[in-house]
Design an enzyme around this catalytic site. Structure first.
Site, short mmCIF file in Angstrom:
data_model
loop_
_atom_site.label_atom_id
_atom_site.label_comp_id
_atom_site.label_asym_id
_atom_site.label_seq_id
_atom_site.Cartn_x
_atom_site.Cartn_y
_atom_site.Cartn_z
N GLU A 7 63.85 38.25 13.15
CA GLU A 7 64.86 38.55 14.20
C GLU A 7 65.50 37.54 14.48
OE1 GLU A 7 62.42 40.09 17.72
OE2 GLU A 7 61.25 41.51 16.52
N HIS A 48 64.14 45.19 19.66
CA HIS A 48 63.13 44.57 20.20
C HIS A 48 63.34 44.71 21.88
CE1 HIS A 48 60.34 41.07 20.08
NE2 HIS A 48 59.84 41.49 20.89
#
Length: 529
Positions: A261, A279
């Protein structure tokens, strides 16, 4: 007298400032401006951040008066905890602030996937009316599989139970009786994968859970199955998931987390049976406000010299000098004990033997629970949420002063009682002059091994050649043995070997050793000491 200076380095809710109260001089800065950050912390007593401000060794070097760093959230990726500890700075976070938000997002992903809501929305605003294309499935009367039955997993199960689903869970550490009270049946991972229509993942990311769901597991699932991962990226193998979705091995996936990420480019994003979010598990106004208020309270406690339950490295507060070095020892013993079993834990007991029997040692019970649950749950475990985690899982706990002679000035024994009636016992002590921690007992075996960052334990039938096998396999894995001790109950009986090693031992290496020595158990543990 000048008020202590508190730096707020990122935007936090007004409730956070209100929770700090009037006793501090609050200064707001842009924590992403490195020069401004370094200059502002020079005389600061505390700094509050979210996720964008990097608080590292350079910051601690510039902040000679810093007492506490507070992260208004769960993760600590942007705070160098080791450097903070070295500098004597407390680090606090808000470990339970986002659990409701995370659970609700998982439910939202499931509903969105089952009813094709994002795709139908995009189609309609694009000028198309295709009702038949987006026929979905009902959640009612289906089977939900919850992988990981911690606080978030429980919240998801509770919410989806209102839809009339049959709920299964896989969690090696949850008691079946406790799950049954919530109407949930504990099963093996294989059974859950085969029986579930919907699967949601709520595990911590550890060496044991990385790629837990891969090609083999997808092949066990129903072709109509939907899987949700709003836990940690990497638990579901993304390459295997892509192939399973593309080839219609399973019907769909909802993802909020990714192996790397930020993730803005993935083959998964091109599939029409995938719902994705960036997220967002903790991204609600309520979660952010809860986090801000929680860390503000922790800052107040820290600067007042009181016990700070949410501290993740060092504990403040009035604790007897005799007990202080035992906090880290008891936590380590709890973590080691938990690593020595894969069975559900029913009870955690702490026994203290030694001098000063009038000392309040109740905090040692929490230390043991903190160690036990460290590798078993999603979020960081602290002194405040460890008892809650135990209560949620139906794990009882106790602490007792034992008036018994011992060869050690002080000795702490952590005893795990398992749901099958078995027990795991790990005892240790601290030695002067630097309060060095060591293990002196594992189950029935007396040993004398320092507690190190990486350790391995193997129980086997006593016979010649085992030490040679250990040396060969560790050597082939390029793992250096720092220390080793072998104990046995009798010649030719059961033996235990405890090792300290210079690097982490993979599960594959541990399993290879157990196989070659025909070991009863082979366990490894890595933690900060």
């Amino acid at each position: 007298m000048a008020r202590p200076i508190v730096i707020i380095a990122e935007e936090l809710s007004p409730a956070t400032v209100a929770a700090l109260g009037p006793d501090f001089e609050v200064r707001n800065i842009d924590g992403t401006d490195r020069a401004a950050l370094l200059s502002s912390v020079a005389d600061a007593a505390a700094i509050l951040v979210r996720s964008a401000t990097m608080v590292d060794a350079e910051v601690f070097a510039a902040a000679k008066n810093l007492k506490v760093v507070a992260r208004a959230g769960v993760g600590l990726d942007n705070v160098d905890v080791a450097a903070a500890t070295q500098a004597g700075v407390m680090v606090v976070n808000a470990p339970t602030s986002n659990i409701v938000s995370a659970a609700e997002l998982a439910v939202g992903l499931l509903i969105s996937l089952a009813r094709h809501i994002p795709a139908a929305h995009a189609s309609l605003v694009g000028g198309q009316w295709k009702r038949s294309k987006y026929t979905g499935v009902e959640i009612a009367d289906k089977t939900l599989g919850v992988i990981g039955f911690g606080r978030i997993g429980m919240l998801v199960a509770q919410r989806l139970s209102a839809f009339g689903v049959n709920i299964l869970t896989y969690d090696p550490y949850v008691q079946p009786a406790r799950a049954a009270q919530l109407g949930v049946r504990v099963v093996s991972l294989e059974e859950l994968l085969k029986e579930s229509d919907f699967i949601t993942v709520h595990l911590p990311k550890t060496k044991d859970t990385v790629n837990l769901i891969g090609k083999e597991q997808f092949a066990m699932m129903k072709p109509t199955a939907l899987i949700i991962n709003a836990a940690r990226g990497g638990i579901v193998n993304e390459d295997a998931l892509y192939e399973a979705l593309k080839n219609k091995v399973i019907a769909g996936a909802g993802l909020d987390v990714y192996a790397k990420e930020p993730c803005t480019d993935s083959p998964l994003f091109a599939l029409d049976n995938v719902v994705v979010t960036p997220h967002l598990g903790a991204s609600t106004d309520e979660a952010q406000e809860k986090a801000g208020i929680a860390v503000a309270r922790s800052v107040r406690l820290a600067l007042a010299g009181e016990l700070v339950p949410d501290a993740v490295n060092v504990q403040g507060g009035v604790i007897a000098d005799l007990v202080k070095p035992l906090l880290g020892l008891t936590e380590a013993l709890g973590q080691i004990a938990a690593s020595l079993t894969s069975k559900a834990i029913e009870r955690v007991d702490v026994e203290y033997l030694g001098e000063a029997h009038t000392t309040d040692i109740a905090v040692l019970q929490v230390s043991a629970l903190k160690g036990v649950f460290t590798s078993l749950v999603h979020d960081p475990v602290s002194y405040v949420n460890a008892p809650v985690l135990a209560k949620d899982r139906g794990v009882a706990a106790g602490v007792e002063l034992i008036h018994q002679e011992t060869d050690h000035k002080t000795l702490v024994r952590v005893i795990l009682t398992l749901t099958d009636g078995g027990r795991v016992i790990v005892a240790g002590t601290v030695t002067p002059p630097n309060d060095r921690m060591k293990i002196v007992q594992i189950d029935e075996f007396e040993i004398d091994v320092p507690i190190a960052t990486h350790m391995a334990f193997f129980k086997y039938k006593d016979r010649p050649g085992v030490v040679a096998v250990l040396g060969r396999i560790f050597g082939d894995a390029n793992i250096n043995i720092g220390g080793m001790q072998v104990a046995r109950d009798e010649k030719g009986g059961l033996a235990m070997v405890a090792l300290t090693v210079d690097s982490a031992v993979s599960n594959e290496t541990a399993q290879q050793i157990s196989s070659e020595i025909q070991g009863h158990t082979g366990r490894v543990v890595s933690f900060t000491v």
